[in-house]
Design a protein around this motif. Sequence first.
Motif, mmCIF file in Angstrom:
data_model
loop_
_atom_site.group_PDB
_atom_site.id
_atom_site.type_symbol
_atom_site.label_atom_id
_atom_site.label_comp_id
_atom_site.label_asym_id
_atom_site.label_seq_id
_atom_site.Cartn_x
_atom_site.Cartn_y
_atom_site.Cartn_z
ATOM 1 N N CYS A 22 0.859 -1.186 0.000
ATOM 2 C CA CYS A 22 0.000 0.000 0.000
ATOM 3 C C CYS A 22 0.888 1.226 0.000
ATOM 4 O O CYS A 22 1.679 1.423 0.927
ATOM 5 C CB CYS A 22 -0.896 -0.011 1.231
ATOM 6 S SG CYS A 22 -1.804 1.512 1.511
ATOM 7 N N ALA A 23 0.762 2.025 -1.044
ATOM 8 C CA ALA A 23 1.510 3.277 -1.139
ATOM 9 C C ALA A 23 0.566 4.430 -0.851
ATOM 10 O O ALA A 23 -0.464 4.573 -1.524
ATOM 11 C CB ALA A 23 2.129 3.423 -2.520
ATOM 12 N N ALA A 24 0.910 5.226 0.147
ATOM 13 C CA ALA A 24 0.073 6.363 0.536
ATOM 14 C C ALA A 24 0.620 7.650 -0.054
ATOM 15 O O ALA A 24 1.825 7.833 -0.163
ATOM 16 C CB ALA A 24 0.016 6.469 2.055
ATOM 17 N N SER A 25 -0.287 8.527 -0.437
ATOM 18 C CA SER A 25 0.102 9.847 -0.902
ATOM 19 C C SER A 25 -0.778 10.894 -0.235
ATOM 20 O O SER A 25 -1.847 10.569 0.287
ATOM 21 C CB SER A 25 -0.023 9.953 -2.424
ATOM 22 O OG SER A 25 -1.366 9.742 -2.820
ATOM 23 N N GLY A 26 -0.301 12.130 -0.220
ATOM 24 C CA GLY A 26 -1.073 13.197 0.403
ATOM 25 C C GLY A 26 -0.933 13.243 1.914
ATOM 26 O O GLY A 26 -1.650 13.991 2.576
ATOM 27 N N VAL A 27 0.013 12.449 2.473
ATOM 28 C CA VAL A 27 0.234 12.453 3.921
ATOM 29 C C VAL A 27 1.348 13.439 4.234
ATOM 30 O O VAL A 27 2.474 13.265 3.777
ATOM 31 C CB VAL A 27 0.617 11.047 4.427
ATOM 32 C CG1 VAL A 27 0.796 11.069 5.944
ATOM 33 C CG2 VAL A 27 -0.434 10.027 4.023
ATOM 34 N N THR A 28 1.052 14.454 4.998
ATOM 35 C CA THR A 28 2.039 15.487 5.304
ATOM 36 C C THR A 28 2.637 15.337 6.693
ATOM 37 O O THR A 28 3.694 15.913 6.971
ATOM 38 C CB THR A 28 1.420 16.882 5.167
ATOM 39 O OG1 THR A 28 0.305 16.974 6.060
ATOM 40 C CG2 THR A 28 0.928 17.120 3.738
ATOM 41 N N ALA A 29 1.991 14.591 7.572
ATOM 42 C CA ALA A 29 2.489 14.420 8.935
ATOM 43 C C ALA A 29 3.766 13.597 8.935
ATOM 44 O O ALA A 29 3.942 12.708 8.091
ATOM 45 C CB ALA A 29 1.436 13.737 9.789
ATOM 46 N N ASP A 30 4.648 13.880 9.896
ATOM 47 C CA ASP A 30 5.891 13.099 9.987
ATOM 48 C C ASP A 30 5.713 11.873 10.859
ATOM 49 O O ASP A 30 6.641 11.074 11.010
ATOM 50 C CB ASP A 30 7.040 13.964 10.508
ATOM 51 C CG ASP A 30 6.814 14.448 11.929
ATOM 52 O OD1 ASP A 30 7.732 15.066 12.496
ATOM 53 O OD2 ASP A 30 5.712 14.237 12.474
ATOM 54 N N ASP A 31 4.538 11.692 11.434
ATOM 55 C CA ASP A 31 4.263 10.497 12.216
ATOM 56 C C ASP A 31 2.837 10.059 11.945
ATOM 57 O O ASP A 31 1.921 10.889 11.881
ATOM 58 C CB ASP A 31 4.456 10.749 13.704
ATOM 59 C CG ASP A 31 4.529 9.459 14.506
ATOM 60 O OD1 ASP A 31 4.312 9.505 15.733
ATOM 61 O OD2 ASP A 31 4.812 8.399 13.909
ATOM 62 N N TYR A 32 2.658 8.769 11.773
ATOM 63 C CA TYR A 32 1.340 8.205 11.534
ATOM 64 C C TYR A 32 1.426 6.707 11.786
ATOM 65 O O TYR A 32 2.525 6.146 11.953
ATOM 66 C CB TYR A 32 0.854 8.471 10.100
ATOM 67 C CG TYR A 32 1.842 8.084 9.020
ATOM 68 C CD1 TYR A 32 2.653 9.056 8.419
ATOM 69 C CD2 TYR A 32 1.992 6.766 8.594
ATOM 70 C CE1 TYR A 32 3.574 8.719 7.440
ATOM 71 C CE2 TYR A 32 2.913 6.431 7.614
ATOM 72 C CZ TYR A 32 3.701 7.408 7.045
ATOM 73 O OH TYR A 32 4.620 7.065 6.081
ATOM 74 N N ILE A 33 0.301 6.070 11.834
ATOM 75 C CA ILE A 33 0.217 4.615 11.921
ATOM 76 C C ILE A 33 -0.440 4.135 10.640
ATOM 77 O O ILE A 33 -1.494 4.647 10.249
ATOM 78 C CB ILE A 33 -0.594 4.174 13.148
ATOM 79 C CG1 ILE A 33 0.108 4.647 14.433
ATOM 80 C CG2 ILE A 33 -0.757 2.663 13.168
ATOM 81 C CD1 ILE A 33 -0.698 4.405 15.696
ATOM 82 N N LYS A 54 7.175 6.667 13.108
ATOM 83 C CA LYS A 54 8.263 7.285 13.860
ATOM 84 C C LYS A 54 9.041 6.269 14.688
ATOM 85 O O LYS A 54 10.266 6.366 14.813
ATOM 86 C CB LYS A 54 7.723 8.394 14.758
ATOM 87 C CG LYS A 54 8.808 9.172 15.494
ATOM 88 C CD LYS A 54 8.251 10.400 16.190
ATOM 89 C CE LYS A 54 7.980 11.504 15.199
ATOM 90 N NZ LYS A 54 7.613 12.767 15.893
ATOM 91 N N THR A 55 8.354 5.274 15.252
ATOM 92 C CA THR A 55 9.033 4.355 16.172
ATOM 93 C C THR A 55 9.293 2.973 15.573
ATOM 94 O O THR A 55 10.130 2.241 16.065
ATOM 95 C CB THR A 55 8.200 4.160 17.437
ATOM 96 O OG1 THR A 55 6.951 3.550 17.069
ATOM 97 C CG2 THR A 55 7.925 5.489 18.122
ATOM 98 N N GLY A 56 8.526 2.625 14.546
ATOM 99 C CA GLY A 56 8.620 1.274 13.995
ATOM 100 C C GLY A 56 7.882 0.237 14.822
ATOM 101 O O GLY A 56 7.936 -0.959 14.514
#
Length: 123
Positions: A22-33, A54-56
């Motif tokens: 799954c390739a996401a686009s339009g995500v600007t946040a530097d952290d997400y799940i 951010k943490t893996g």
Amino acid sequence: EVQFVESGGGLVQPGGSLIISCAASGVTADDYIIGWFRQAPGKEREGVACIRRKTGNTYFTNPVRGRFAISSDNAARTVYLHMNNLKPEDTAVYYCALDTPVIADRPFTGDYWGQGVQVTVSS
């Protein structure tokens, strides 16, 4: 606008392996799940696995623990679900989902959803 391109679904025999991405686009946040839900016919949608950018840190639902793995390419904002030793009960539509912002103690919910890919495990 957050969008997803999902790929890799298909038909596989019991005991086989499959990787969906799954390739996401339009995500600007530097952290997400980001991760996957699935829904089998006649059943409720369930969270399968997810990973925090951010943490893996990862999460797996019990029925897939030890059989599935999740990995991500943060630069490409892409997540992969590695499914091994597949069983007929893994048959479902698998939906990519993403949570942002990351909120402490909130379970993986799916703020944004992909269209889903069919995974069928059958001989």
